[in-house]
Design a protein around this motif. Structure first.
Motif, PDB file in Angstrom:
ATOM      1  N   ALA A 193     -34.633  16.435 -22.033  1.00 44.67           N
ATOM      2  CA  ALA A 193     -35.657  15.397 -21.910  1.00 44.67           C
ATOM      3  C   ALA A 193     -35.199  14.439 -20.823  1.00 44.67           C
ATOM      4  CB  ALA A 193     -35.859  14.656 -23.228  1.00 44.67           C
ATOM      5  N   PRO A 194     -36.100  13.980 -19.961  1.00 44.80           N
ATOM      6  CA  PRO A 194     -35.694  13.066 -18.888  1.00 44.80           C
ATOM      7  C   PRO A 194     -35.293  11.702 -19.440  1.00 44.80           C
ATOM      8  CG  PRO A 194     -38.075  13.279 -18.943  1.00 44.80           C
ATOM      9  CD  PRO A 194     -37.537  14.287 -19.909  1.00 44.80           C
ATOM     10  N   VAL A 195     -34.270  11.102 -18.837  1.00 51.73           N
ATOM     11  CA  VAL A 195     -33.806   9.783 -19.254  1.00 51.73           C
ATOM     12  C   VAL A 195     -33.702   8.873 -18.036  1.00 51.73           C
ATOM     13  CG1 VAL A 195     -32.557  10.697 -21.255  1.00 51.73           C
ATOM     14  CG2 VAL A 195     -31.363  10.420 -19.065  1.00 51.73           C
ATOM     15  N   ALA A 196     -33.629   7.565 -18.298  1.00 54.87           N
ATOM     16  CA  ALA A 196     -33.545   6.584 -17.216  1.00 54.87           C
ATOM     17  C   ALA A 196     -32.111   6.319 -16.788  1.00 54.87           C
ATOM     18  CB  ALA A 196     -34.213   5.282 -17.638  1.00 54.87           C
ATOM     19  N   VAL A 197     -31.179   6.391 -17.767  1.00 55.94           N
ATOM     20  CA  VAL A 197     -29.769   6.100 -17.495  1.00 55.94           C
ATOM     21  C   VAL A 197     -28.900   7.134 -18.182  1.00 55.94           C
ATOM     22  CG1 VAL A 197     -27.906   4.412 -17.700  1.00 55.94           C
ATOM     23  CG2 VAL A 197     -30.261   3.612 -17.371  1.00 55.94           C
ATOM     24  N   ILE A 198     -27.873   7.595 -17.496  1.00 54.07           N
ATOM     25  CA  ILE A 198     -26.854   8.463 -18.086  1.00 54.07           C
ATOM     26  C   ILE A 198     -25.507   7.778 -17.909  1.00 54.07           C
ATOM     27  CG2 ILE A 198     -25.620  10.656 -17.897  1.00 54.07           C
ATOM     28  CD1 ILE A 198     -28.243  11.932 -16.961  1.00 54.07           C
ATOM     29  N   SER A 199     -24.794   7.586 -19.014  1.00 58.90           N
ATOM     30  CA  SER A 199     -23.459   6.991 -18.956  1.00 58.90           C
ATOM     31  C   SER A 199     -22.452   7.927 -19.601  1.00 58.90           C
ATOM     32  CB  SER A 199     -23.438   5.619 -19.645  1.00 58.90           C
ATOM     33  OG  SER A 199     -23.777   5.734 -21.024  1.00 58.90           O
ATOM     34  N   ALA A 200     -21.207   7.784 -19.205  1.00 58.10           N
ATOM     35  CA  ALA A 200     -20.133   8.588 -19.796  1.00 58.10           C
ATOM     36  C   ALA A 200     -18.801   7.958 -19.448  1.00 58.10           C
ATOM     37  CB  ALA A 200     -20.188  10.023 -19.281  1.00 58.10           C
ATOM     38  N   ARG A 201     -17.958   7.781 -20.450  1.00 63.63           N
ATOM     39  CA  ARG A 201     -16.602   7.286 -20.234  1.00 63.63           C
ATOM     40  C   ARG A 201     -15.647   8.274 -20.881  1.00 63.63           C
ATOM     41  NH1 ARG A 201     -13.727   1.606 -22.280  1.00 63.63           N
ATOM     42  NH2 ARG A 201     -13.233   2.799 -24.147  1.00 63.63           N
ATOM     43  N   ALA A 202     -14.701   8.778 -20.095  1.00 69.16           N
ATOM     44  CA  ALA A 202     -13.712   9.745 -20.599  1.00 69.16           C
ATOM     45  C   ALA A 202     -14.395  10.976 -21.189  1.00 69.16           C
ATOM     46  CB  ALA A 202     -12.813   9.090 -21.649  1.00 69.16           C
ATOM     47  N   PHE A 203     -15.443  11.444 -20.516  1.00 63.39           N
ATOM     48  CA  PHE A 203     -16.204  12.602 -21.000  1.00 63.39           C
ATOM     49  C   PHE A 203     -15.739  13.903 -20.351  1.00 63.39           C
ATOM     50  CE2 PHE A 203     -20.016  15.329 -20.205  1.00 63.39           C
ATOM     51  CZ  PHE A 203     -20.180  15.780 -21.501  1.00 63.39           C
ATOM     52  N   SER A 259     -31.808  14.560 -15.832  1.00 68.72           N
ATOM     53  CA  SER A 259     -31.988  13.565 -14.784  1.00 68.72           C
ATOM     54  C   SER A 259     -33.229  13.828 -13.938  1.00 68.72           C
ATOM     55  CB  SER A 259     -30.750  13.502 -13.879  1.00 68.72           C
ATOM     56  OG  SER A 259     -30.664  14.658 -13.071  1.00 68.72           O
ATOM     57  N   THR A 260     -33.748  12.747 -13.362  1.00 67.16           N
ATOM     58  CA  THR A 260     -34.780  12.812 -12.343  1.00 67.16           C
ATOM     59  C   THR A 260     -34.220  12.078 -11.125  1.00 67.16           C
ATOM     60  OG1 THR A 260     -35.854  10.699 -12.874  1.00 67.16           O
ATOM     61  CG2 THR A 260     -36.499  12.618 -14.199  1.00 67.16           C
ATOM     62  N   GLU A 261     -35.006  11.974 -10.084  1.00 64.01           N
ATOM     63  CA  GLU A 261     -34.547  11.239  -8.904  1.00 64.01           C
ATOM     64  C   GLU A 261     -34.292   9.771  -9.204  1.00 64.01           C
ATOM     65  OE1 GLU A 261     -36.026  12.463  -4.752  1.00 64.01           O
ATOM     66  OE2 GLU A 261     -37.749  12.805  -6.089  1.00 64.01           O
ATOM     67  N   ARG A 262     -34.883   9.259 -10.284  1.00 64.06           N
ATOM     68  CA  ARG A 262     -34.767   7.834 -10.608  1.00 64.06           C
ATOM     69  C   ARG A 262     -33.704   7.558 -11.672  1.00 64.06           C
ATOM     70  NH1 ARG A 262     -40.528   5.038 -11.297  1.00 64.06           N
ATOM     71  NH2 ARG A 262     -39.159   3.254 -10.993  1.00 64.06           N
ATOM     72  N   THR A 263     -33.095   8.590 -12.216  1.00 62.08           N
ATOM     73  CA  THR A 263     -32.084   8.399 -13.263  1.00 62.08           C
ATOM     74  C   THR A 263     -30.824   7.781 -12.678  1.00 62.08           C
ATOM     75  OG1 THR A 263     -32.933  10.296 -14.519  1.00 62.08           O
ATOM     76  CG2 THR A 263     -30.687   9.552 -15.010  1.00 62.08           C
ATOM     77  N   THR A 294     -35.530  -0.207 -13.702  1.00 63.10           N
ATOM     78  CA  THR A 294     -35.154   0.989 -14.447  1.00 63.10           C
ATOM     79  C   THR A 294     -35.505   0.806 -15.922  1.00 63.10           C
ATOM     80  OG1 THR A 294     -33.329   1.442 -12.931  1.00 63.10           O
ATOM     81  CG2 THR A 294     -33.259   2.537 -15.066  1.00 63.10           C
ATOM     82  N   ALA A 295     -36.423   1.633 -16.397  1.00 58.39           N
ATOM     83  CA  ALA A 295     -36.860   1.528 -17.795  1.00 58.39           C
ATOM     84  C   ALA A 295     -36.967   2.923 -18.390  1.00 58.39           C
ATOM     85  CB  ALA A 295     -38.197   0.804 -17.889  1.00 58.39           C
ATOM     86  N   GLY A 296     -36.580   3.047 -19.641  1.00 58.18           N
ATOM     87  CA  GLY A 296     -36.669   4.331 -20.313  1.00 58.18           C
ATOM     88  C   GLY A 296     -35.421   4.622 -21.119  1.00 58.18           C
ATOM     89  N   PRO A 297     -35.343   5.796 -21.709  1.00 59.09           N
ATOM     90  CA  PRO A 297     -34.216   6.147 -22.586  1.00 59.09           C
ATOM     91  C   PRO A 297     -32.880   6.175 -21.851  1.00 59.09           C
ATOM     92  CG  PRO A 297     -36.061   7.676 -22.847  1.00 59.09           C
ATOM     93  CD  PRO A 297     -36.345   6.869 -21.639  1.00 59.09           C
ATOM     94  N   TRP A 298     -31.836   5.907 -22.618  1.00 61.57           N
ATOM     95  CA  TRP A 298     -30.456   5.914 -22.118  1.00 61.57           C
ATOM     96  C   TRP A 298     -29.730   7.030 -22.851  1.00 61.57           C
ATOM     97  CZ3 TRP A 298     -27.943   1.049 -19.963  1.00 61.57           C
ATOM     98  CH2 TRP A 298     -26.580   1.224 -19.705  1.00 61.57           C
ATOM     99  N   LEU A 299     -28.951   7.832 -22.124  1.00 64.11           N
ATOM    100  CA  LEU A 299     -28.182   8.928 -22.707  1.00 64.11           C
ATOM    101  C   LEU A 299     -26.706   8.682 -22.446  1.00 64.11           C
ATOM    102  CD1 LEU A 299     -28.448  11.803 -24.051  1.00 64.11           C
ATOM    103  CD2 LEU A 299     -28.348  12.729 -21.714  1.00 64.11           C
ATOM    104  N   ASP A 300     -25.918   8.605 -23.529  1.00 62.67           N
ATOM    105  CA  ASP A 300     -24.479   8.368 -23.419  1.00 62.67           C
ATOM    106  C   ASP A 300     -23.741   9.628 -23.838  1.00 62.67           C
ATOM    107  OD1 ASP A 300     -22.233   6.548 -22.948  1.00 62.67           O
ATOM    108  OD2 ASP A 300     -21.872   6.722 -25.100  1.00 62.67           O
ATOM    109  N   LEU A 301     -22.919  10.149 -22.953  1.00 59.94           N
ATOM    110  CA  LEU A 301     -22.256  11.430 -23.169  1.00 59.94           C
ATOM    111  C   LEU A 301     -20.853  11.255 -23.726  1.00 59.94           C
ATOM    112  CD1 LEU A 301     -23.218  13.052 -19.733  1.00 59.94           C
ATOM    113  CD2 LEU A 301     -24.614  12.818 -21.794  1.00 59.94           C
ATOM    114  N   GLY A 302     -20.533  12.010 -24.770  1.00 53.48           N
ATOM    115  CA  GLY A 302     -19.198  11.950 -25.349  1.00 53.48           C
ATOM    116  C   GLY A 302     -18.863  10.566 -25.859  1.00 53.48           C
ATOM    117  N   SER A 303     -19.714  10.015 -26.719  1.00 50.34           N
ATOM    118  CA  SER A 303     -19.614   8.603 -27.117  1.00 50.34           C
ATOM    119  C   SER A 303     -18.343   8.260 -27.874  1.00 50.34           C
ATOM    120  CB  SER A 303     -20.828   8.206 -27.960  1.00 50.34           C
ATOM    121  OG  SER A 303     -22.017   8.363 -27.216  1.00 50.34           O
ATOM    122  N   GLY A 304     -17.779   9.210 -28.615  1.00 51.87           N
ATOM    123  CA  GLY A 304     -16.502   8.972 -29.295  1.00 51.87           C
ATOM    124  C   GLY A 304     -16.526   7.788 -30.228  1.00 51.87           C
TER     125      GLY A 304
END
Length: 218
Positions: free
Chosen positions: A134-144, A158-162, A69-79
């Motif tokens: 924009a497509p990303v490789a990873v999506i993370s979220a904690r308490a979002f 997201s894509t099928e590989r995200t 898994t390579a590419g941009p990471w998107l973190d939602l509601g980073s706080g």
């Protein structure tokens, strides 16, 4: 299972094997404590356990990112910066975007990212709905947001590989159980290393799931 601050720090140190990164994390925790006196970034009771409750809790997500898994990471509601800012510190070359809409939190993230010199870390200071697709490789979220809302809001990135990495605390198993079969078949719950009662929802949205969400079926 990580049981205390000593074990949490040792766990993170074992991941990076770099004293410079550990120094950055120490600076981050010091600044977090200072800022928490001005705005409620985290529960004050969690500060004496910051390595276990926040640092190692965020760092453990890296174990669930496949090597390919390579590419941009998107973190939602980073706080306060969890988990995204910790990932940015641990992997300084990782292109990562922290999405946060609250002004005081944005100011904090911008200051600490600048002080730590995290050139690959970018702050999107607005609601996720306003962030350019924009497509990303990873999506993370904690308490979002609840799981269904997280999928609805993030599918366009997201894509099928995200890979989705979603710490959900004690609600992880129940929230995933409440999802339709076309989501449950590609997601599962991983045990948290920092809380015996907590879980992390991990998986990918396949083409069918993405299409169903875009048609408003979730």
């Amino acid at each position: 299972m990580i049981r205390n601050e000593t074990e949490a720090r040792a766990y993170v140190a074992g991941l990076v094997n770099d004293p410079v990164i550990m120094d950055q994390l120490d600076l981050f925790t010091a600044r977090l404590g200072e800022e928490n006196g001005r705005q409620n970034l985290v529960a004050a009771a969690s500060l004496p356990h910051v390595w276990c409750r926040h640092i190692a809790d965020s760092a453990q997500l890296l174990a669930h990112v496949p090597r390919e898994t390579a590419g941009p990471w998107l973190d939602l509601g980073s706080g306060a910066g969890f988990p995204g800012l910790i990932i940015a510190i641990l992997q300084s070359g990782q292109e990562i975007t922290l999405v946060e809409s609250r002004r005081k939190r944005i100011d904090w993230l911008e200051r600490i990212v600048g002080e730590l010199g995290l050139a690959a870390c970018r702050i999107e200071g607005r609601r996720l709905e306003q962030v350019e697709t924009a497509p990303v490789a990873v999506i993370s979220a904690r308490a979002f947001a609840p799981l269904a809302a997280t999928y609805r809001l993030s599918t366009r990135f997201s894509t099928e590989r995200t890979m989705y990495l979603l710490p959900k605390g004690r609600s992880a198993a129940q929230e995933l159980h409440d999802m339709p079969d076309w989501i449950r078949q590609t997601f599962h719950v991983e045990q948290s290393l920092t809380d015996p009662d907590a879980g992390i929802v991990v998986g990918r949205l396949n083409k069918e799931a993405q299409a169903m969400i875009r048609r408003g079926k979730l």
